[in-house]
Design an enzyme around this catalytic site. Structure first.
Site, PDB file in Angstrom:
ATOM      1  N   SER A  97     -50.014  -6.763  36.356  1.00 15.25           N
ATOM      2  CA  SER A  97     -50.353  -6.549  37.769  1.00 15.25           C
ATOM      3  C   SER A  97     -51.723  -5.888  37.919  1.00 15.25           C
ATOM      4  O   SER A  97     -52.376  -6.042  38.959  1.00 15.25           O
ATOM      5  CB  SER A  97     -49.284  -5.686  38.452  1.00 15.25           C
ATOM      6  OG  SER A  97     -49.310  -4.354  37.953  1.00 15.25           O
TER       7      SER A  97
ATOM      8  N   GLU B 174     -46.821   3.075  36.854  1.00 15.81           N
ATOM      9  CA  GLU B 174     -46.371   2.419  35.621  1.00 15.81           C
ATOM     10  C   GLU B 174     -45.237   3.205  34.944  1.00 15.81           C
ATOM     11  O   GLU B 174     -45.032   3.081  33.734  1.00 15.81           O
ATOM     12  CB  GLU B 174     -47.563   2.267  34.660  1.00 15.81           C
ATOM     13  CG  GLU B 174     -48.738   1.481  35.231  1.00 15.81           C
ATOM     14  CD  GLU B 174     -48.443   0.001  35.442  1.00 15.81           C
ATOM     15  OE1 GLU B 174     -47.608  -0.549  34.725  1.00 15.81           O
ATOM     16  OE2 GLU B 174     -49.047  -0.592  36.356  1.00 15.81           O
TER      17      GLU B 174
HETATM   18  C1  SIN Z   1     -50.787  -3.969  33.337  1.00 16.53           C
HETATM   19  O1  SIN Z   1     -50.937  -4.627  34.360  1.00 16.53           O
HETATM   20  O2  SIN Z   1     -51.760  -3.793  32.565  1.00 16.53           O
HETATM   21  C2  SIN Z   1     -49.493  -3.320  32.963  1.00 16.53           C
HETATM   22  C3  SIN Z   1     -48.286  -4.085  33.338  1.00 16.53           C
HETATM   23  C4  SIN Z   1     -48.099  -4.266  34.815  1.00 16.53           C
HETATM   24  O3  SIN Z   1     -48.211  -3.294  35.577  1.00 16.53           O
HETATM   25  O4  SIN Z   1     -47.828  -5.392  35.246  1.00 16.53           O
END
Ligand code: SIN
Length: 187
Positions: free
Chosen positions: A14, A89
Site C-alpha cells: 500500500s 503498519e
Molecule cells: C508496504 O506497503 O511497504 C507494506 C505493506 C503494506 O502496507 O501494504
C-alpha cells in the site's frame, strides 16, 4: 540509523499506491534478494479479525528482487512520520533495514536501469514468519477466494490487490504473483 542521515523508506504494498505521508522525493526502487507475497493477514485495514484479508510481505528469495517505491523523508520530520507509520503498519509488521537500489521515473514510468544504480540504506516494514498476522503460503486460488471475501476500514481486499497491480503496471514492472492474483479477481 542516525536521524542525521537521509531516511529512505521503501514501500512494496500500500505504500506504493497510497503513501499518505509527506516526502521530499520519491523514486522507483528495487530490493534484491526479496520477493513480494500475499502472506500476511490484514485484520485492521483490508479485513476483519473474523474474516482477514491478505496483504503483502517480503519473503527472502536470493535469486529474485522486488520493485517498489522509495520515499526520502525530511530529516526533521522522519521520526514523527515513522511513528505514524508504526501505527498504520501495526498488523504484524516491524521496521527492517534494507539496501535499496534507486531508479528513475520519467513521465511517471520507470526509466531504463543504469548499469550501476545507486544503492542506499533504507527502511521497510516487514512481516516476518511467526508474527501474529503471518498467513504464510497458500495456493493462489485459495488466496484469491480469501481476498474476494475480505473487506476492512481501508477498503476491500480486492481493491488493494488491483491498486497494487495497477501501480506496478504503470511502472512497467511485472510481478507474476500480483498479476496472477489480480487476474483471478475479475473486474
Ligand atoms: C508496504 O506497503 O511497504 C507494506 C505493506 C503494506 O502496507 O501494504
Amino acid at each position: 540509523m542516525s536521524a542525521a542521515q537521509p531516511v529512505w523508506l521503501f514501500g512494496y504494498g500500500s505504500l506504493i499506491f497510497r503513501p499518505a505521508i509527506p516526502f521530499v522525493e520519491r523514486r522507483p526502487a528495487r530490493v534484491r534478494g526479496w520477493t513480494r507475497r500475499f502472506w500476511q493477514w490484514s485484520t485492521d485495514h483490508r479485513g476483519e479479525p473474523w474474516r482477514p484479508g491478505r496483504v503483502v510481505t517480503l519473503v527472502p528469495a536470493p535469486e529474485d528482487c522486488c520493485w517498489g517505491m522509495v520515499y526520502r523523508l525530511a530529516e526533521a520530520d522522519a521520526d514523527a512520520i515513522l511513528a505514524d507509520l508504526d501505527v498504520r503498519e501495526r498488523g504484524g509488521y516491524v521496521r527492517m533495514e534494507i539496501e535499496v537500489e534507486l531508479h528513475t521515473l520519467v513521465e511517471q514510468a520507470l526509466a531504463p536501469s543504469p548499469a550501476s544504480p545507486q544503492v542506499v540504506a533504507g527502511l521497510t516494514y516487514q512481516g516476518w514468519p511467526g508474527n501474529r498476522n503471518y498467513a504464510g503460503p497458500a495456493p493462489i486460488d485459495e488466496i484469491a477466494s480469501q481476498v474476494i471475501l475480505a473487506t476492512g476500514p481501508s477498503g476491500t481486499n480486492a481493491d488493494y490487490v488491483r491498486d497494487l497491480d495497477t501501480a506496478l503496471n504503470a511502472l512497467g514492472v511485472e510481478d507474476t504473483h500480483v498479476v496472477a492474483l489480480a487476474a483471478r479477481l475479475g473486474e
